[in-house]
Design an enzyme around this catalytic site. Structure first.
Site, PDB file in Angstrom:
ATOM      1  N   ASP A  98      38.611  55.972  53.414  1.00  0.00           N
ATOM      2  CA  ASP A  98      38.650  56.567  52.079  1.00  0.00           C
ATOM      3  C   ASP A  98      37.671  57.734  52.062  1.00  0.00           C
ATOM      4  O   ASP A  98      36.548  57.607  52.569  1.00  0.00           O
ATOM      5  CB  ASP A  98      38.271  55.548  51.005  1.00  0.00           C
ATOM      6  CG  ASP A  98      38.583  56.054  49.606  1.00  0.00           C
ATOM      7  OD1 ASP A  98      39.655  55.701  49.077  1.00  0.00           O
ATOM      8  OD2 ASP A  98      37.767  56.818  49.051  1.00  0.00           O
TER       9      ASP A  98
ATOM     10  N   HIS B 277      53.018  56.610  45.354  1.00  0.00           N
ATOM     11  CA  HIS B 277      53.572  56.916  44.034  1.00  0.00           C
ATOM     12  C   HIS B 277      52.901  58.123  43.379  1.00  0.00           C
ATOM     13  O   HIS B 277      53.417  58.665  42.408  1.00  0.00           O
ATOM     14  CB  HIS B 277      53.514  55.682  43.121  1.00  0.00           C
ATOM     15  CG  HIS B 277      52.163  55.336  42.575  1.00  0.00           C
ATOM     16  ND1 HIS B 277      51.987  54.337  41.645  1.00  0.00           N
ATOM     17  CD2 HIS B 277      50.912  55.829  42.824  1.00  0.00           C
ATOM     18  CE1 HIS B 277      50.699  54.247  41.333  1.00  0.00           C
ATOM     19  NE2 HIS B 277      50.038  55.131  42.029  1.00  0.00           N
TER      20      HIS B 277
END
Length: 361
Positions: A224, A270
Site C-alpha cells: 500500500d 470498482h
C-alpha cells in the site's frame, strides 16, 4: 460477535425484507410511499447530527433525560429533544416510561468503539462536502462522467489528499464499512491452501491480519502506498502477525510484489474504468505464481433491475466520484479474460461483498 449465518440464509432474509418493503410501499398511496423515500436524505442528516454530537457515547453508562443529554453534548434542549423524537421513530434511541432516553441496538452502532461501529460512515454520509458531491449526481448521469473532478478541479483521490481533514472523515467512513466485511470474507473463503497471501493496496491490513491470524502457517505481504504512515505496522503487531508479514509501499500502478499464491484486490477494481482496471489486473498477472489465485473482493451486482442489492447504491457513488462501477459476474468474466485470467467462481459472503476467484489462463 455472534456466529455469522451462511450466505444463503442472509440472501433469503434480504429477499424477504425486500418483499416486505415492496408490500409496505404498495399498501401506501404511491405519492406518500415516494415521499417517504425522498425524505430519506433528511433522516441521514439527523443520524449524522447524533453522531457528530456523540449522543450515543453520552448514553453508554445508562439512560438520561433529554435535557441532561443536551447539557452534556452542548446542544439546545428543545432542539435535541426533537431530534431524538425523530430518530426514535426509526428505532434509533428509545424513550423509557420514566422519560429518560436510552440506547437501542442501532444506537449502540453509533458508538465509536462498538463492534462494527457505524459512527464513521454516519459522519461521512452527513458531511457537508459529501452532500455537495451528491448534489451533482445529475451531471454524472447526463454526461456519463464523474462530477467531482469538475466540481473540485482535481480527481477524488487528489482532493482527499489536499484536504486531509475531510480525507480523514472519508477514509474513517470507508474503514467502518470495510471492517464489517472481514469476518464474512474469512467465513466464506478457505485460505489454507495459500502459502503466501498478497493484499495489494490493502490499507492498514485488517483483512490480511485476519487471514494470518486464522492460518498460522501462512505468510503475508501488505502492499500500500501509505503503509509507512497509516498504522499498518502497529495493527499487524497488535494482531500478533507482524513477524509473518512483509510491508511494501507499492502503489496501484506500480509493479506488484511477485511470488504470491493468492492476490487480494479488495474494493480496488470498482474505483476504475476498464483501461485502468485492466492495467492493475495485468500487473498482477505478471506477478502471480502459475498455480496461484486472484481474489477480487467487490459487490457483484445482479443483471436484473429489480431486487435489493447494496452494490446498486455504491455503484452510483462510484460513478459520481471517480467514474468507476460495480460490475456483474459477466462483466468480471470479460475483464479478467482480457487480463489473462479465467473466472473460476463467485463466492457470496454473509455481507454484500462477494469474492470473484480467478486463475491465470
Amino acid at each position: 460477535m455472534p456466529p455469522l449465518p451462511p450466505a444463503r440464509v442472509v440472501r433469503a432474509v434480504e429477499n424477504v425484507r425486500g418483499a416486505l418493503q415492496r408490500l409496505t410501499r404498495r399498501l401506501a398511496p404511491p405519492p406518500f410511499a415516494l415521499l417517504e423515500l425522498v425524505q430519506g436524505a433528511m433522516v441521514s442528516q439527523a443520524i449524522y447530527v447524533a453522531a457528530e454530537l456523540r449522543v450515543a457515547e453520552t448514553l453508554t453508562d445508562g439512560p438520561l433525560r433529554p435535557e441532561e443529554i443536551a447539557r452534556r453534548t452542548g446542544a439546545d434542549p428543545d432542539a435535541l429533544h426533537r431530534l431524538l423524537r425523530l430518530l426514535a421513530t426509526y428505532g434509533i434511541f428509545a424513550e423509557r416510561k420514566d422519560g429518560r432516553v436510552g440506547l437501542t441496538p442501532m444506537a449502540r452502532a453509533l458508538v465509536k468503539d462498538a463492534p462494527m461501529s457505524m459512527q464513521g460512515i454516519a459522519l461521512l454520509m452527513g458531511h457537508p462536502l459529501h452532500w455537495e458531491d451528491w448534489g451533482h449526481l445529475v451531471d454524472a448521469v447526463r454526461t456519463g462522467e464523474p462530477s467531482l473532478p469538475k466540481l473540485r478541479g482535481m480527481g477524488a483521490f487528489e482532493y482527499l489528499e489536499a484536504n486531509p481533514e475531510y480525507g480523514a472523515v472519508f477514509f474513517d467512513g470507508m474503514g467502518s464499512m470495510s471492517g464489517t466485511e472481514t469476518e464474512p470474507i474469512l467465513a466464506a473463503c478457505d485460505f489454507r491452501r495459500y502459502g503466501t497471501v498478497v493484499d495489494f493496496c490493502g490499507g492498514r491490513g485488517d483483512l490480511l491480519a485476519g487471514v494470518l491470524r486464522k492460518h498460522p502457517a501462512a505468510r503475508g505481504v501488505l502492499a500500500d502506498p501509505r503503509v509507512a504512515a497509516n498504522g499498518a505496522a502497529e495493527l499487524l503487531a497488535e494482531q500478533g502477525v507482524a513477524d509473518r508479514c512483509t510491508l511494501t509501499d507499492a502503489g496501484l500502478f506500480d509493479p506488484v510484489p511477485e511470488g504470491g499464491d493468492a492476490y487480494i484486490l479488495k474494493h480496488i477494481l470498482h474505483d476504475w474504468p476498464e483501461p485502468q482496471a485492466l492495467e492493475i489486473l495485468r500487473n498482477v498477472r505478471k506477478a502471480i505464481n502459475p498455480g496461484g489465485r486472484l481474489l477480487v473482493m467487490e459487490m457483484v451486482v445482479p443483471d436484473k433491475l429489480n431486487g435489493p442489492h447494496a452494490g446498486k447504491l455504491v455503484d452510483l457513488w462510484l460513478m459520481l466520484l471517480v467514474g468507476g462501477k460495480e460490475r456483474t459476474r459477466a462483466q468480471y468474466a470479460d475483464l479478467l479474460r482480457q487480463a489473462g485470467f479465467t473466472l473460476e467462481r463467485v463466492v457470496q459472503t454473509p455481507a454484500a461483498i462477494s469474492v470473484v476467484e480467478a486463475s491465470p489462463s
